[in-house]
Design an enzyme around this catalytic site. Structure first.
Site, PDB file in Angstrom:
ATOM      1  N   SER A 163       7.553 -29.285  11.479  1.00 18.64           N
ATOM      2  CA  SER A 163       6.198 -29.016  10.993  1.00 18.64           C
ATOM      3  C   SER A 163       5.151 -28.996  12.104  1.00 18.64           C
ATOM      4  O   SER A 163       5.248 -28.205  13.032  1.00 18.64           O
ATOM      5  CB  SER A 163       5.899 -30.070   9.925  1.00 18.64           C
ATOM      6  OG  SER A 163       4.679 -29.831   9.316  1.00 18.64           O
ATOM      7  N   ASP A 168       3.345 -24.903   5.699  1.00 22.37           N
ATOM      8  CA  ASP A 168       3.169 -25.502   4.373  1.00 22.37           C
ATOM      9  C   ASP A 168       1.806 -26.184   4.236  1.00 22.37           C
ATOM     10  O   ASP A 168       1.526 -26.809   3.225  1.00 22.37           O
ATOM     11  CB  ASP A 168       4.315 -26.452   3.988  1.00 22.37           C
ATOM     12  CG  ASP A 168       4.515 -27.587   4.960  1.00 22.37           C
ATOM     13  OD1 ASP A 168       3.737 -27.692   5.926  1.00 22.37           O
ATOM     14  OD2 ASP A 168       5.457 -28.368   4.759  1.00 22.37           O
ATOM     15  N   GLU A 172      -3.135 -32.825  -0.273  1.00 18.78           N
ATOM     16  CA  GLU A 172      -3.449 -33.857   0.699  1.00 18.78           C
ATOM     17  C   GLU A 172      -4.655 -33.338   1.473  1.00 18.78           C
ATOM     18  O   GLU A 172      -4.835 -32.122   1.608  1.00 18.78           O
ATOM     19  CB  GLU A 172      -2.280 -34.066   1.659  1.00 18.78           C
ATOM     20  CG  GLU A 172      -1.064 -34.666   0.976  1.00 18.78           C
ATOM     21  CD  GLU A 172       0.012 -35.083   1.981  1.00 18.78           C
ATOM     22  OE1 GLU A 172       0.415 -36.244   1.922  1.00 18.78           O
ATOM     23  OE2 GLU A 172       0.436 -34.257   2.801  1.00 18.78           O
ATOM     24  N   ASN A 230      -5.086 -33.076   4.415  1.00 22.61           N
ATOM     25  CA  ASN A 230      -4.674 -32.255   5.557  1.00 22.61           C
ATOM     26  C   ASN A 230      -4.316 -30.819   5.166  1.00 22.61           C
ATOM     27  O   ASN A 230      -3.937 -30.030   6.003  1.00 22.61           O
ATOM     28  CB  ASN A 230      -3.502 -32.913   6.288  1.00 22.61           C
ATOM     29  CG  ASN A 230      -2.279 -33.078   5.382  1.00 22.61           C
ATOM     30  OD1 ASN A 230      -2.031 -32.270   4.499  1.00 22.61           O
ATOM     31  ND2 ASN A 230      -1.525 -34.139   5.607  1.00 22.61           N
ATOM     32  N   ASP A 288      -0.020 -24.742   9.598  1.00 24.56           N
ATOM     33  CA  ASP A 288       0.671 -25.656  10.510  1.00 24.56           C
ATOM     34  C   ASP A 288       1.986 -24.994  10.952  1.00 24.56           C
ATOM     35  O   ASP A 288       2.256 -23.838  10.612  1.00 24.56           O
ATOM     36  CB  ASP A 288       0.878 -27.047   9.888  1.00 24.56           C
ATOM     37  CG  ASP A 288       1.969 -27.057   8.836  1.00 24.56           C
ATOM     38  OD1 ASP A 288       2.255 -25.997   8.265  1.00 24.56           O
ATOM     39  OD2 ASP A 288       2.553 -28.131   8.591  1.00 24.56           O
ATOM     40  N   THR A 290       5.947 -40.340   9.915  1.00 24.90           N
ATOM     41  CA  THR A 290       6.470 -39.260  10.757  1.00 24.90           C
ATOM     42  C   THR A 290       6.303 -39.527  12.251  1.00 24.90           C
ATOM     43  O   THR A 290       6.854 -38.818  13.073  1.00 24.90           O
ATOM     44  CB  THR A 290       5.756 -37.919  10.444  1.00 24.90           C
ATOM     45  OG1 THR A 290       4.361 -38.083  10.707  1.00 24.90           O
ATOM     46  CG2 THR A 290       5.955 -37.494   9.014  1.00 24.90           C
ATOM     47  N   ARG A 348      -1.632 -45.566  11.294  1.00 25.58           N
ATOM     48  CA  ARG A 348      -2.809 -44.711  11.131  1.00 25.58           C
ATOM     49  C   ARG A 348      -3.972 -45.521  10.578  1.00 25.58           C
ATOM     50  O   ARG A 348      -3.800 -46.336   9.663  1.00 25.58           O
ATOM     51  CB  ARG A 348      -2.519 -43.566  10.162  1.00 25.58           C
ATOM     52  CG  ARG A 348      -1.525 -42.583  10.679  1.00 25.58           C
ATOM     53  CD  ARG A 348      -1.606 -41.265   9.913  1.00 25.58           C
ATOM     54  NE  ARG A 348      -0.402 -40.481  10.140  1.00 25.58           N
ATOM     55  CZ  ARG A 348      -0.153 -39.784  11.246  1.00 25.58           C
ATOM     56  NH1 ARG A 348      -1.026 -39.773  12.234  1.00 25.58           N
ATOM     57  NH2 ARG A 348       0.968 -39.104  11.373  1.00 25.58           N
TER      58      ARG A 348
HETATM   59  P1  NG1 Z   1       2.379 -39.666   8.023  1.00 26.17           P
HETATM   60  O1  NG1 Z   1       2.787 -39.516   9.452  1.00 26.17           O
HETATM   61  O2  NG1 Z   1       3.291 -40.509   7.178  1.00 26.17           O
HETATM   62  O3  NG1 Z   1       0.929 -40.070   7.922  1.00 26.17           O
HETATM   63  C1  NG1 Z   1       1.894 -37.039   7.813  1.00 26.17           C
HETATM   64  C2  NG1 Z   1       0.691 -36.736   6.959  1.00 26.17           C
HETATM   65  C3  NG1 Z   1       1.149 -36.641   5.533  1.00 26.17           C
HETATM   66  C4  NG1 Z   1       2.286 -35.631   5.355  1.00 26.17           C
HETATM   67  C5  NG1 Z   1       3.370 -35.862   6.393  1.00 26.17           C
HETATM   68  C6  NG1 Z   1       4.419 -34.790   6.415  1.00 26.17           C
HETATM   69  C7  NG1 Z   1      -1.615 -37.495   7.224  1.00 26.17           C
HETATM   70  C8  NG1 Z   1      -2.531 -38.650   7.334  1.00 26.17           C
HETATM   71  N1  NG1 Z   1      -0.319 -37.779   7.062  1.00 26.17           N
HETATM   72  O4  NG1 Z   1       2.466 -38.232   7.341  1.00 26.17           O
HETATM   73  O5  NG1 Z   1       0.057 -36.328   4.731  1.00 26.17           O
HETATM   74  O6  NG1 Z   1       1.801 -34.321   5.374  1.00 26.17           O
HETATM   75  O7  NG1 Z   1       2.831 -35.995   7.706  1.00 26.17           O
HETATM   76  O8  NG1 Z   1       4.058 -33.654   7.100  1.00 26.17           O
HETATM   77  O9  NG1 Z   1      -2.079 -36.352   7.289  1.00 26.17           O
HETATM   78 ZN    ZN Z   2       4.278 -28.615   7.618  1.00 25.82          ZN
END
Ligand code: NG1
Ligand code: ZN
Length: 545
Positions: free
Chosen positions: A65, A281, A371, A373, A277, A503, A508
């Site tokens: 991703s 997705d 989300e 994002n 991205d 990830t 965070r």
């Molecule tokens: P993590 O790294 O668990 O915060 C991030 C995004 C999720 C999701 C995943 C998978 C943020 C804060 N977190 O997860 O929303 O999209 O990556 O791609 O954006």
């Molecule tokens: Zn993605």
């Protein structure tokens, strides 16, 4: 059994580095590509077992991703195109972490627990993003499938949502569409053209959109659709992968987190732009105003636009269907406030990760989930789809109701209901703006975002942080939540929470407050609390200003 001999033989070509432990995280396995060969082989094995168990086609997508080019990853796709069910995520972790000599035992353990009939056939669809490591890693997945005697189809370069779509088409015997890239392009473009017929007097300026392809697969796949769209939508594609590096200073994640335009992007003031991205997705929109100020329209703004449009159509169609918006703790407080108090729709908050949002959205007639994002889509229940369908065929309704029902039907065809899809979301947003005759500034003005900031803190073991209440409160380590609470009290309209990333190896930190200055101060103070109470490593976080 001959199958197990084959697994032993082939697994020796995909050896696990001893001691390496990886987790099936928020979106599958994700780490440096050099550490993933054995994982891919084993996910090929697991997808084959899942296919035998469900007697359906299963998908395996090779992608990391928005992560840097050097990383890679893998996600499993269940029969209806959704993320693999949580119980099997645990199997994925167990299988991935079994030492080389224990692999067969771990495999047999899953077969026994799930009572899998090994003589059942299996079918696995595989797709990959544009990373240089993806082709070899795909081969490892295919080896895993063949070791257990499964059939596979390698779609090659596809976006993540395209592979989800293929799996759903295959398992619905074509009801969802044709399980080919051509089928996908045809379905979406046709629905878009159908919708946009309802827009009147679009000028050439309004038909123009600049797209940042993150130098990834989304750019390649959008190119394949461009000619069918061009009378209604003229796309200027930037970061198309011809020279820049994947996700480097571009793409939806960069734009969202940095709150600035991608590099290699030119746009006049007031014009719309959007970023995908690395596996297409996610999508975010933006524009720059005449003073040069950058304005981001993220997943929350997208959810608001789409749910407003759907709610209006439901009223026009005279349909009594329950619509809800599903968000995570990262949703801007202003968006939640607007949705609940002005739009009066039900809002749900779930844990981070689309599987949680998807699941919650399934509980409503129409569930819009995003989300912040930019990862999201709309789900229509079967009953809702049937009611809409019936209305389009009803000879006794007036023109307004008929038009609204037909618009809802084309929306169902345009939106990829299996998972968030940058291309499908983009086409829906473009159609809505055109139909409503709305500029990007008018869309942005629906509500004003509270200033917000996301930071990362490195700690020695991020698992020391445990959360509750859809990740909005930290249960451990002791004292952390109390510290956050007292920091939040020092700022107006403030909110902050922390959670371990699924990830990346970081914690965070999210903060929002009345002003950017206050937000940045709060984000920094909370980062310090995490660093001190949750085992921070490296230098202490520094103030942002
Ligand atoms: P993590 O790294 O668990 O915060 C991030 C995004 C999720 C999701 C995943 C998978 C943020 C804060 N977190 O997860 O929303 O999209 O990556 O791609 O954006
Ligand atoms: Zn993605």
């Amino acid at each position: 059994m001959a199958q197990f001999l084959e697994v032993s033989k082939l697994s020796s070509q995909h050896q696990k580095p001893a001691g390496l432990v990886l987790q099936y995280g928020t979106a599958g396995f994700r780490t440096n590509a050099k550490l993933l060969d054995h994982i891919m082989f084993r996910m090929g094995l697991l997808a084959t077992l899942r296919s035998k168990k469900t007697k359906a086609t299963i998908g395996v997508m090779v992608t990391a991703s928005h992560n840097p080019e050097e990383d890679n990853g893998v996600k499993l796709i269940d029969p209806m195109g959704e993320m693999v069910t949580p119980g099997w995520e645990s199997y994925a972790t167990e299988l991935a972490n079994a030492e080389q000599d224990d692999l067969l035992t771990a495999l047999k353990d899953i077969i026994e627990k799930e009572a899998i009939n090994m003589s059942q056939g299996a079918n696995v669809f595989v797709g990959r993003d544009t990373r240089s490591s993806s082709a070899t890693l795909t081969q490892a997945v295919l080896d895993g499938v063949s070791a257990l005697g499964g059939h596979s189809k390698d779609y090659g370069l596809v976006t993540t949502p395209q592979l989800h779509y293929m799996v759903c088409c295959q398992n619905t015997q074509g009801k969802y569409g044709d399980a080919t890239v051509e089928g996908y392009n045809h379905k979406l473009c046709q629905a878009f053209i159908q919708l946009i017929k309802n827009a009147s007097n679009c000028t050439d300026d309004q038909k123009h959109l600049s797209v940042d392809g993150a130098n990834g697969i989304g750019a390649l796949k959008l190119r394949e659709m461009e000619s069918r769209l061009k009378t209604e939508l003229q796309i200027s594609l930037f970061n198309d992968g011809s020279k820049g590096k994947l996700n480097h200073q571009c793409g939806a994640d960069f734009v969202k987190v940095q709150q600035k335009p991608p590099t290699g992007f030119t746009m006049n003031p007031g014009e719309r732009g959007c970023s995908f991205d690395g596996d297409a997705d996610r999508i975010v929109y933006y524009y720059t105003d005449s003073e040069g100020q950058f304005h981001l329209l993220d997943g929350d703004k997208i959810a608001t636009l789409i749910s407003t449009y759907l709610k209006e159509l439901l009223t026009q169609a005279g349909l009594d269907l329950k619509i809800a918006v599903v968000q995570t703790a990262y949703a801007n407080g202003s968006s939640t406030h607007y949705l609940e108090n002005t739009m009066k729709v039900v809002v749900r908050c779930t844990k981070t990760g689309v599987k949680h949002l998807h699941h919650a959205a399934q509980e409503f007639d129409i569930g819009v989930y995003f989300e912040a994002n930019g990862h999201g889509t709309v789900l229509f229940s079967q009953a809702a789809e049937e009611k809409i369908q019936q209305l389009t065929e009803d000879p006794n309704i007036n023109d307004e109701r008929k038009r609204a029902a037909l618009l809802l039907q084309s929306t169902i065809n345009l939106i990829n209901q299996t998972v968030g899809d940058a291309i499908s979301d983009m086409l829906l947003i473009e159609a809505i703006l055109a139909i409503k005759g709305m500029t990007v500034q008018q869309w942005d003005a629906i509500y004003s975002d509270l200033p917000n900031r996301q930071l990362k803190v490195k700690v020695s073991d991020r698992r020391v942080i445990d959360t509750t209440d859809a990740e909005r409160r930290a249960v451990t380590p002791a004292g952390l939540q109390e510290a956050i609470d007292s920091l939040v009290k020092k700022h107006k309209q403030a909110r902050s929470f922390v959670r371990p990333s699924g990830t990346e190896d970081v914690v965070r930190v999210y903060a929002e407050a009345e002003t950017q200055e206050s937000t940045d101060a709060l984000a920094h103070e909370v980062s310090l609390a995490v660093y001190r109470l949750a085992g921070g490593v490296g230098d202490e976080p520094k103030p942002l200003h």
